[in-house]
Write an enzyme that holds these catalytic residues in place. Structure first.
Site, PDB file in Angstrom:
ATOM      1  N   ASP A 195      -3.909   2.766   4.470  1.00  0.00           N
ATOM      2  CA  ASP A 195      -4.796   1.911   5.256  1.00  0.00           C
ATOM      3  C   ASP A 195      -5.998   1.421   4.428  1.00  0.00           C
ATOM      4  OD1 ASP A 195      -5.243   1.059   8.075  1.00  0.00           O
ATOM      5  OD2 ASP A 195      -7.088   2.207   7.878  1.00  0.00           O
ATOM      6  N   GLU A 240       3.925  13.692  -8.758  1.00  0.00           N
ATOM      7  CA  GLU A 240       4.143  15.142  -8.881  1.00  0.00           C
ATOM      8  C   GLU A 240       5.450  15.528  -8.194  1.00  0.00           C
ATOM      9  OE1 GLU A 240       0.827  16.938  -6.876  1.00  0.00           O
ATOM     10  OE2 GLU A 240      -0.622  15.992  -8.228  1.00  0.00           O
TER      11      GLU A 240
HETATM   12  C1  NOJ Z   1      -5.986  -1.410   9.423  1.00  0.00           C
HETATM   13  C2  NOJ Z   1      -5.112  -0.946  10.521  1.00  0.00           C
HETATM   14  O1  NOJ Z   1      -3.874  -1.611  10.443  1.00  0.00           O
HETATM   15  C3  NOJ Z   1      -5.859  -1.229  11.806  1.00  0.00           C
HETATM   16  O2  NOJ Z   1      -5.042  -1.051  12.931  1.00  0.00           O
HETATM   17  C4  NOJ Z   1      -7.072  -0.359  11.841  1.00  0.00           C
HETATM   18  O3  NOJ Z   1      -7.836  -0.670  12.971  1.00  0.00           O
HETATM   19  C5  NOJ Z   1      -7.929  -0.549  10.601  1.00  0.00           C
HETATM   20  N1  NOJ Z   1      -7.164  -0.594   9.393  1.00  0.00           N
HETATM   21  C6  NOJ Z   1      -8.910   0.555  10.455  1.00  0.00           C
HETATM   22  O4  NOJ Z   1      -8.266   1.751  10.131  1.00  0.00           O
END
Ligand code: NOJ
Length: 508
Positions: A195, A240
Site C-alpha cells: 500500500d 530470503e
Molecule cells: C490505498 C488503498 O488502496 C486505499 O483503499 C486506502 O484507503 C489507502 N491506500 C490508505 O491505506
C-alpha cells in the site's frame, strides 16, 4: 510474470457467517469460481485486525485476522485450499501507516519519551501554533497533521487522523515491518500488494509542498528518493525465501516515468501499479498515449501491469458507460503485455452500486465500487443475508455468477475465453508487443513469441470501422470477440461499434 491476478475485497466477496460482511471462509467457499474463470492468483485486500476507520487499511495488529473476517486458522485453510487448486495468494501489506489503535501508537502518544514515540513522525507546532507544514491529507482539504494535546506535538498522517504515518527513517520501524512480511511468508503467502509504497520515504526536513500544486495529497509531492532504499530492503526480505515471492507496489504517482523508477534495475518491486491508464477515458488516442508511455518508460526496466478497476475507483463498467465497452475493455486488459489485475465483479460486468447518503460509510466516498458480489439471483444473492453491509450493485439478479454461468454469451464467459486464450498463447502471456498503425478510433497491436502471434483490434468508437488495418486484417481468424460473434471464423474486415477482437493468423 505470466499470471493474471484477481483482487478480492474480503468485505464484499462472500459472507459465510450471517453478518452481511464477507469473510475468509466466504472466499474459501468460492475458490472454485476463480479456478473455473482461469485466473492464477488472488490478492486479498486487508483482513487484519482493524478498527475499520479505513475499512482495514488502518491496521491495529498486522499479524492477526480481524474477527469480522475469521481467524488465522481460516487464513491457513484458505491458503492451503488455494494452493491445492493451483492459485497463488498475495496479501495486502500496509506499511505507510498503522491504526491509531495499534499498540505502537498507543504507546507512542503516551509520552514524548515512550519506547515507540519515534516509530511515528512527530513535530512541534509551527511558530503560529499550527501544523508543522502545509501538507494535506487524503479526502478533504485538511492538514495531514493532528495535534496530540497531551504531549503537545503534531503527528503526521497522509490519510485519516486514525492512520498515523510510520517513520521509515527509523531502523526499528523497518525491522518490525520486515518481521511482518516474514510472518506471512512463513504462512505460505506468495507475495504482497504494498500500500502507498511511494510515500514511505519522507524528506526528513518535511518541506512545505508547493502551494501552487496543492491539494495533491500523498502524491509526487511526498515522493522522496529514500523510498528506493526502503523498497530494495523489502525485496531483500522476499529473497530470503524460496520460490517466486513477489511484490506489487501501489505507486500512486500519476506519472509513468516515476512509476518506472520503482523497478530499480531488478532490485525494486517486481510489479508496480501504473494508474494513469485507469484515469484514461474510453478513447483510442488516450489509450495509445498510455500504451506508448508504458512501452517507453516501463518495458525497458521491468514488466508492466494493467488495471482498470479496484476498490478505490468507480468501476470501469461505470466509467466507460456501456456493456459493449466493458466487454471491449476486457479484450484490451487481457491483450496487453503485462500482468493484468482483475477486480472481483468486473467479470460480471458489475456497475457501482447507488449508495444513498444514509448508507454511505467510506470517508473517501468509494462505497459504490465496493458493493457485494451477487453469487445467484435469489434475494440474498448467495450471501447469508440480503442485508449486506452495502447495497447490491444494479441488476444483481441478472448479473450474478450463477445466471451468467448459464449464458455462453455473457461477459463472464467472455472473460473465461480470454483467460483461456491468454494462458494457451505464448504471444499473449509473455510475447513482445508492437503497436500498429490503425484508423482513427481504433487501437491495434500485435504480440509475438516463439512463432506464436496474436493481433488485437479495439474499436473505441460507436461506429463500425473497416478501413486501413482493420480491413486489411482479413487474413486473420477470430479467436475471441468481445461480442461473442464470429469466433473461430475468419475475420471479416469490419469492427462493429465498441467491438474488440483477438485474432490469430488464419490456418491455411
Ligand atoms: C490505498 C488503498 O488502496 C486505499 O483503499 C486506502 O484507503 C489507502 N491506500 C490508505 O491505506
Amino acid at each position: 510474470m505470466s499470471a493474471v491476478i484477481y483482487q478480492i475485497y474480503p468485505r464484499s466477496f462472500a459472507d459465510s457467517d450471517g453478518d452481511g460482511v464477507g469473510d475468509l471462509q466466504g472466499v474459501r467457499a468460492h475458490l472454485d469460481h476463480l479456478v473455473w474463470l482461469g485466473v492464477d492468483a488472488i490478492w486479498l485486500s486487508p483482513f487484519y485486525r482493524s478498527p475499520m476507520a479505513d475499512f482495514g487499511y488502518d491496521v491495529s495488529d498486522y499479524c492477526d485476522v480481524d474477527p469480522l473476517f475469521g481467524t488465522l486458522a481460516d487464513f491457513d485453510a484458505l491458503v492451503a485450499d488455494a494452493h491445492a487448486l493451483g492459485l497463488k495468494v498475495v496479501v495486502d501489506w500496509v506499511p505507510n501507516h498503522t491504526s491509531d489503535r495499534h499498540r505502537w501508537f498507543v504507546d507512542a502518544r503516551a509520552s514524548r519519551d515512550a519506547d515507540h514515540r519515534d516509530f511515528y513522525v512527530w513535530r512541534d507546532p509551527s511558530p503560529d501554533g499550527g501544523p508543522p507544514n502545509n501538507w494535506v491529507r487524503a479526502w478533504g482539504e485538511q492538514p495531514a497533521w493532528t495535534l496530540d494535546p497531551a504531549t503537545g506535538q503534531w503527528y503526521l498522517h497522509l490519510f485519516l487522523p486514525e492512520q498515523p504515518d510510520l517513520d521509515w527513517q527509523n531502523p526499528a520501524v523497518a525491522a518490525a515491518m520486515h518481521d511482518v512480511l516474514r510472518f506471512w511468508l512463513d504462512r505460505g503467502v506468495d507475495g504482497f500488494r504494498m500500500d502507498v509504497l511511494h510515500a514511505l520515504g519522507k524528506d526528513p526536513a518535511l518541506p512545505d509542498d508547493d502551494p501552487e500544486l496543492l491539494p495533491i495529497p500523498h502524491s509526487a509531492l511526498n515522493h522522496h528518493r529514500s523510498t528506493h532504499d526502503i523498497v530494495r530492503n523489502l525485496r531483500g526480505v522476499l529473497e530470503e525465501y524460496d520460490g517466486d515471492r513477489m511484490m506489487v507496489g501501489e505507486i500512486f504517482l500519476l506519472d509513468t516515468a516515476l512509476v518506472a523508477t520503482y523497478y530499480d534495475g531488478g532490485e525494486g518491486v517486481h510489479l508496480a501499479f501504473n494508474f494513469p491508464p485507469l484515469y484514461a477515458p474510453w478513447d483510442a488516442a488516450s489509450w495509445q498515449v498510455q500504451v506508448e508511455a508504458v512501452a517507453r518508460e516501463i518495458e525497458p526496466v521491468g514488466w508492466p501491469s494493467w488495471v482498470l478497476s479496484n476498490h478505490d475507483q468507480p468501476r470501469h463498467r461505470t466509467r466507460y458507460g456501456s456493456p459493449a465497452r466493458a466487454r471491449a475493455a476486457a479484450v484490451l486488459l487481457l491483450g496487453l503485455r503485462g500482468t493484468p489485475f482483475l477486480y472481483a465483479g468486473e467479470e460480471l460486468g458489475l456497475e457501482d452500486a447507488e449508495v444513498p447518503a444514509e448508507r454511505a460509510v467510506d470517508p473517501g466516498g468509494r462505497d459504490g465500487c465496493r458493493a457485494p458480489i451477487p453469487w445467484d439471483a435469489t434475494p440474498t444473492h448467495g450471501w447469508s443475508t440480503a442485508d449486506a453491509w452495502l447495497p447490491w450493485p444494479p441488476d444483481a439478479d441478472r448479473r450474478d455468477v450463477a445466471s451468467l454461468r448459464t449464458q455462453e454469451t455473457s461477459i463472464l464467459h467472455l472473460y473465461r475465453r480470454l483467460l483461456t486464450e491468454r494462458r494457451t498463447s505464448p504471444a499473449l502471456t509473455l510475447g513482445e508487443q508492437e503497436l500498429l498503425r490503425a484508423p482513427d478510433g481504433v487501437l491495434a497491436w500485435q504480440r509475438r513469441a516463439d512463432g506464436d502471434e496474436r493481433r488485437v483490434l479495439v474499436n473505441f468508437t460507436g461506429e463500425a470501422v473497416s478501413d486501413g488495418l482493420v480491413g486489411q486484417s482479413t487474413g486473420w481468424a477470430v479467436r475471441v470477440s468481445s461480442d461473442g460473434r464470429g469466433e473461430a471464423g475468419p475475420f471479416g474486415g469490419t469492427l462493429r461499434p465498441d467491438q474488440a477482437v483477438m485474432l490469430a493468423p488464419a490456418v491455411e
